[in-house]
Design a protein around this motif. Structure first.
Motif, short mmCIF file in Angstrom:
data_model
loop_
_atom_site.label_atom_id
_atom_site.label_comp_id
_atom_site.label_asym_id
_atom_site.label_seq_id
_atom_site.Cartn_x
_atom_site.Cartn_y
_atom_site.Cartn_z
N LYS A 65 0.82 -1.21 0.00
CA LYS A 65 0.00 0.00 0.00
C LYS A 65 0.86 1.26 0.00
CE LYS A 65 -3.81 -2.30 2.39
NZ LYS A 65 -4.57 -2.40 3.66
N SER A 66 1.98 1.23 0.70
CA SER A 66 2.84 2.42 0.71
C SER A 66 3.38 2.71 -0.67
CB SER A 66 3.98 2.24 1.71
OG SER A 66 4.85 1.19 1.32
N ALA A 67 3.67 1.66 -1.45
CA ALA A 67 4.14 1.87 -2.82
C ALA A 67 3.00 2.41 -3.69
CB ALA A 67 4.67 0.56 -3.39
N HIS A 68 1.81 1.86 -3.50
CA HIS A 68 0.66 2.27 -4.32
C HIS A 68 0.23 3.71 -4.02
CE1 HIS A 68 -2.76 1.20 -6.92
NE2 HIS A 68 -3.51 1.93 -6.10
N LEU A 69 0.45 4.15 -2.79
CA LEU A 69 -0.04 5.47 -2.37
C LEU A 69 1.10 6.46 -2.11
CD1 LEU A 69 -2.72 4.07 0.07
CD2 LEU A 69 -3.22 5.36 -2.01
N ALA A 70 2.26 6.17 -2.68
CA ALA A 70 3.42 7.04 -2.43
C ALA A 70 3.16 8.48 -2.85
CB ALA A 70 4.64 6.49 -3.16
N ASP A 71 2.32 8.66 -3.85
CA ASP A 71 2.03 10.02 -4.33
C ASP A 71 1.18 10.80 -3.36
OD1 ASP A 71 -0.06 8.08 -5.10
OD2 ASP A 71 -1.07 9.82 -5.95
N ALA A 72 0.45 10.10 -2.48
CA ALA A 72 -0.50 10.76 -1.58
C ALA A 72 0.09 11.11 -0.23
CB ALA A 72 -1.74 9.89 -1.40
N GLY A 73 1.20 10.46 0.14
CA GLY A 73 1.90 10.80 1.37
C GLY A 73 1.18 10.56 2.67
N PRO A 74 0.50 9.40 2.84
CA PRO A 74 -0.12 9.12 4.14
C PRO A 74 0.93 8.88 5.21
CG PRO A 74 -0.23 7.17 2.75
CD PRO A 74 0.31 8.27 1.89
N GLU A 75 0.51 8.98 6.46
CA GLU A 75 1.37 8.65 7.60
C GLU A 75 1.05 7.22 8.00
OE1 GLU A 75 2.09 11.54 11.03
OE2 GLU A 75 0.76 10.05 11.97
N TRP A 76 2.09 6.36 7.94
CA TRP A 76 1.88 4.93 8.17
C TRP A 76 2.24 4.54 9.61
CZ3 TRP A 76 -1.05 2.72 4.81
CH2 TRP A 76 -0.99 3.06 3.45
N HIS A 77 1.30 3.85 10.26
CA HIS A 77 1.48 3.35 11.61
C HIS A 77 1.40 1.83 11.57
CE1 HIS A 77 0.55 7.25 13.87
NE2 HIS A 77 0.41 7.55 12.59
N PHE A 78 2.44 1.15 12.03
CA PHE A 78 2.39 -0.30 12.10
C PHE A 78 1.87 -0.68 13.48
CE2 PHE A 78 3.82 -4.66 12.49
CZ PHE A 78 3.43 -5.17 11.25
N ILE A 79 0.78 -1.47 13.52
CA ILE A 79 0.10 -1.74 14.78
C ILE A 79 -0.01 -3.23 15.09
CG2 ILE A 79 -1.19 0.43 14.72
CD1 ILE A 79 -3.61 -1.10 13.72
N GLY A 80 0.55 -4.09 14.23
CA GLY A 80 0.49 -5.52 14.47
C GLY A 80 1.77 -6.05 15.10
N PRO A 81 1.78 -7.33 15.46
CA PRO A 81 3.00 -7.93 16.00
C PRO A 81 4.16 -7.78 15.01
CG PRO A 81 1.12 -9.39 16.31
CD PRO A 81 0.65 -8.29 15.42
N VAL A 82 5.33 -7.41 15.53
CA VAL A 82 6.50 -7.19 14.68
C VAL A 82 7.33 -8.47 14.65
CG1 VAL A 82 8.53 -5.77 14.25
CG2 VAL A 82 6.50 -4.75 15.31
N GLN A 83 7.40 -9.11 13.49
CA GLN A 83 8.21 -10.31 13.33
C GLN A 83 9.65 -9.92 13.02
OE1 GLN A 83 5.98 -12.15 10.13
NE2 GLN A 83 4.86 -13.45 11.56
N GLY A 84 10.58 -10.70 13.55
CA GLY A 84 11.99 -10.37 13.37
C GLY A 84 12.43 -10.30 11.93
N ASN A 85 11.82 -11.11 11.05
CA ASN A 85 12.23 -11.10 9.65
C ASN A 85 11.55 -10.00 8.84
OD1 ASN A 85 9.65 -12.19 9.63
ND2 ASN A 85 10.14 -13.85 8.21
N LYS A 86 10.74 -9.17 9.51
CA LYS A 86 10.06 -8.06 8.82
C LYS A 86 10.52 -6.69 9.32
CE LYS A 86 7.32 -10.84 6.48
NZ LYS A 86 7.42 -10.99 5.02
N THR A 87 11.49 -6.67 10.23
CA THR A 87 11.86 -5.38 10.83
C THR A 87 12.47 -4.42 9.81
OG1 THR A 87 13.94 -6.40 11.55
CG2 THR A 87 12.16 -6.26 13.17
N ARG A 88 13.25 -4.91 8.86
CA ARG A 88 13.86 -4.00 7.89
C ARG A 88 12.80 -3.29 7.05
NH1 ARG A 88 18.88 -3.28 6.36
NH2 ARG A 88 19.55 -5.24 7.37
N LEU A 89 11.81 -4.05 6.62
CA LEU A 89 10.72 -3.46 5.84
C LEU A 89 9.97 -2.42 6.67
CD1 LEU A 89 8.21 -5.55 3.72
CD2 LEU A 89 7.52 -3.51 4.96
#
Length: 230
Positions: A65-89
């Motif tokens: 979604k961030s790639a699809h909406l890059a032109d609109a500039g939303p503020e992204w909040h991650f609110i789910g469990p953070v998996q170790g293999n997803k931290t870089r993303l």
């Protein structure tokens, strides 16, 4: 008229009414639109109504979604469990993470946060109801985790997040949210300059606002019930 604008305004009216009822300034409470599982078109509709902050639970959705909406500039909040293999993303895309509950994950987010983005805004998720199936740090372990996170230069500790066990009783909801507020006040007394209480959803936002929420995470009241899984 954009029906999304009507739904957003209805939620903002609920927030404002709850704030005034309990002697608070409605401007102290931000609306976070929980857009997990919703298509990017729904987010774009909300953006057209002036809503800027959106919450995602899954790293893959956040990336898409961030790639699809890059032109609109939303503020992204991650609110789910953070998996170790997803931290870089997550560290590269998100503006906020509400669900930090382990030192190991904090250190990975800190190390992988791009320097040009500035510090990642984070809240510590506290398991306030003691549910085995729910993420979050135990209240007794919160001060130690706060100290660890506060020492990391690419993270900025902003406050606490909680997802209490569902309950329909308003007074019970308030008591639970009051416990979260008390934990935050304790951390402030310990020297942490916290300003964010991320708590309250569609069914209990009034109780959360009554107990000091500064950000309410609303999905169903904005986007409707999530479609059933196949």
């Amino acid at each position: 008229m954009n029906p999304m604008c009507d739904r957003i305004q209805a939620v903002l009216d609920r927030i404002a009414a709850a704030a005034r009822r309990h002697g608070r300034d409605p401007g102290e409470v931000r609306l976070l639109a929980v857009s997990k599982t919703r298509p990017a078109e729904d987010i774009r509709a909300a953006l057209a109504c002036g809503q800027r902050a959106f919450g995602e639970n899954y790293a893959s959705e956040l990336e898409e979604k961030s790639a699809h909406l890059a032109d609109a500039g939303p503020e992204w909040h991650f609110i789910g469990p953070v998996q170790g293999n997803k931290t870089r993303l997550i560290a590269g895309v998100a503006d906020w993470v509400h669900s930090l509950d382990r030192e190991r994950i904090a250190r990975r987010l800190d190390a992988q946060r791009p320097g040009q983005r500035g510090p990642l805004q984070v809240c510590l998720q506290v398991n306030i109801s003691g549910e085995d199936t729910k993420s979050g740090v135990a209240p007794a372990d919160l001060p130690a985790l706060a100290e660890q996170v506060a020492d990391l230069g690419q993270l900025r500790l902003r406050g606490l997040m909680a997802i209490p066990a569902p309950c329909d009783d308003f007074d019970h909801q308030r008591r639970t949210f009051a416990q979260v507020r008390a934990l935050q006040e304790d951390l402030i007394r310990r020297g942490h300059p916290l300003d964010t209480l991320s708590m309250g959803m569609s069914a209990d936002l009034e109780a959360a606002v009554a107990e000091g929420a500064t950000m309410v995470r609303i999905g169903t009241a904005l986007f409707g019930p999530r479609p059933p899984k196949d």
